[in-house]
Design a protein around this motif. Structure first.
Motif, PDB file in Angstrom:
ATOM      1  N   ARG A 146       0.834  -1.212   0.000  1.00 58.08           N
ATOM      2  CA  ARG A 146       0.000   0.000   0.000  1.00 58.08           C
ATOM      3  C   ARG A 146       0.866   1.258   0.000  1.00 58.08           C
ATOM      4  N   SER A 147       1.967   1.225   0.759  1.00 58.17           N
ATOM      5  CA  SER A 147       2.843   2.403   0.782  1.00 58.17           C
ATOM      6  C   SER A 147       3.534   2.594  -0.566  1.00 58.17           C
ATOM      7  N   GLU A 148       3.910   1.482  -1.232  1.00 61.05           N
ATOM      8  CA  GLU A 148       4.498   1.580  -2.570  1.00 61.05           C
ATOM      9  C   GLU A 148       3.501   2.170  -3.557  1.00 61.05           C
ATOM     10  N   THR A 149       2.250   1.720  -3.487  1.00 61.38           N
ATOM     11  CA  THR A 149       1.209   2.239  -4.374  1.00 61.38           C
ATOM     12  C   THR A 149       1.018   3.732  -4.163  1.00 61.38           C
ATOM     13  N   ALA A 150       0.943   4.139  -2.899  1.00 63.99           N
ATOM     14  CA  ALA A 150       0.764   5.564  -2.600  1.00 63.99           C
ATOM     15  C   ALA A 150       1.957   6.381  -3.082  1.00 63.99           C
ATOM     16  N   ARG A 151       3.161   5.823  -2.916  1.00 66.99           N
ATOM     17  CA  ARG A 151       4.360   6.544  -3.345  1.00 66.99           C
ATOM     18  C   ARG A 151       4.372   6.748  -4.857  1.00 66.99           C
ATOM     19  N   LEU A 152       4.008   5.704  -5.603  1.00 62.74           N
ATOM     20  CA  LEU A 152       4.006   5.800  -7.061  1.00 62.74           C
ATOM     21  C   LEU A 152       2.943   6.786  -7.540  1.00 62.74           C
ATOM     22  N   LEU A 153       1.754   6.721  -6.938  1.00 65.93           N
ATOM     23  CA  LEU A 153       0.679   7.623  -7.342  1.00 65.93           C
ATOM     24  C   LEU A 153       1.005   9.078  -7.001  1.00 65.93           C
ATOM     25  N   ALA A 154       1.863   9.269  -5.995  1.00 65.26           N
ATOM     26  CA  ALA A 154       2.266  10.627  -5.611  1.00 65.26           C
ATOM     27  C   ALA A 154       3.450  11.128  -6.427  1.00 65.26           C
TER      28      ALA A 154
END
Length: 234
Positions: free
Chosen positions: A183-191
């Motif tokens: 989830r943190s990787e997903t949020a980082r990529l989307l940001a």
């Protein structure tokens, strides 16, 4: 990805693969095909297996520092086995009510270890799929209600006792840690945290957290999915 001799050409590339073994193999291939001299390899991360070092020391992964460390597989087994053994020392109430006589429940340490392994596998599956043990209560039909209550009694080990044990020791499960990292990787990529191309290669995962990451990568300007065995005709 042209091999033009630039040692920094691949430095900004991030590639997600299914396992640590795949990650090691891919790094070796890049090293073999790199231009002569020193060069920086892409960042290759395994999706299917949580890597605590990767989560803590990966770039822009400061959120991982706030997570409780995952418990090791051996420690989990050693902590689960006494809980299972204690449960098997007493006949479950629904079984005792059915037979109205003393019931012998096998309670050897070896038996408890095997049950603990099965229980650990179930815990991983439930957490990976992002669901809850609470949903199990209403699954059985009325005809099996008494036996199902025995199962639910056994599962109190993970619904009641296990969370308390994890909290007391300041750790979390590996499946929960992996989901949190995804989830943190997903949020980082989307940001906008990726500096270069991002690729997910070879993953056939169906877990919600992995699918969310793949969805995010597929919609990045420099993102791509490499789907293994994709049949374009069905």
């Amino acid at each position: 990805f042209s091999a033009d001799g630039d040692p920094l050409a691949l430095a900004g590339v991030t590639i997600y693969v299914p396992t640590r073994r795949a990650a090691r193999a891919l790094r070796a291939i890049f090293a073999d095909r790199a231009p002569a001299g020193a060069s920086i390899l892409p960042v290759v991360k395994p999706l299917g297996e949580f890597d605590e070092d990767e989560a803590v020391f990966g770039e822009d992964d400061s959120a991982a520092l706030e997570l409780a460390p995952p418990i090791s597989a051996l420690d989990r087994l050693l902590y689960l086995t006494p809980l299972v053994h204690a449960w098997k020392q007493r006949p479950p109430a629904p079984v005792a009510q059915l037979f109205q006589e003393p019931v012998l429940v096998p309670a050897s340490p070896a038996d408890a270890i095997w049950l603990s392994r099965d229980l650990a596998a179930l815990m991983d599956e439930i957490e990976t799929e992002g669901t809850s043990f609470a949903k199990l209560a209403g699954l059985a039909p009325d005809a099996l209600a008494a036996w199902w209550q025995t199962t639910l009694s056994f599962l109190e080990i993970v619904t009641d006792h296990w969370p308390k044990l994890l909290e007391s020791r300041g750790v979390t499960s590996e499946a929960a840690a992996k989901n949190a990292w995804l989830r943190s990787e997903t949020a980082r990529l989307l940001a906008g945290g990726a500096k270069g191309p991002v690729i997910v290669a070879g993953s056939t995962a169906t877990a919600p957290a992995t699918l969310d990451l793949m969805h995010a990568v597929a919609h990045l300007p420099n993102g791509a999915l490499v789907l293994p065995g994709l049949d374009r005709h069905i």
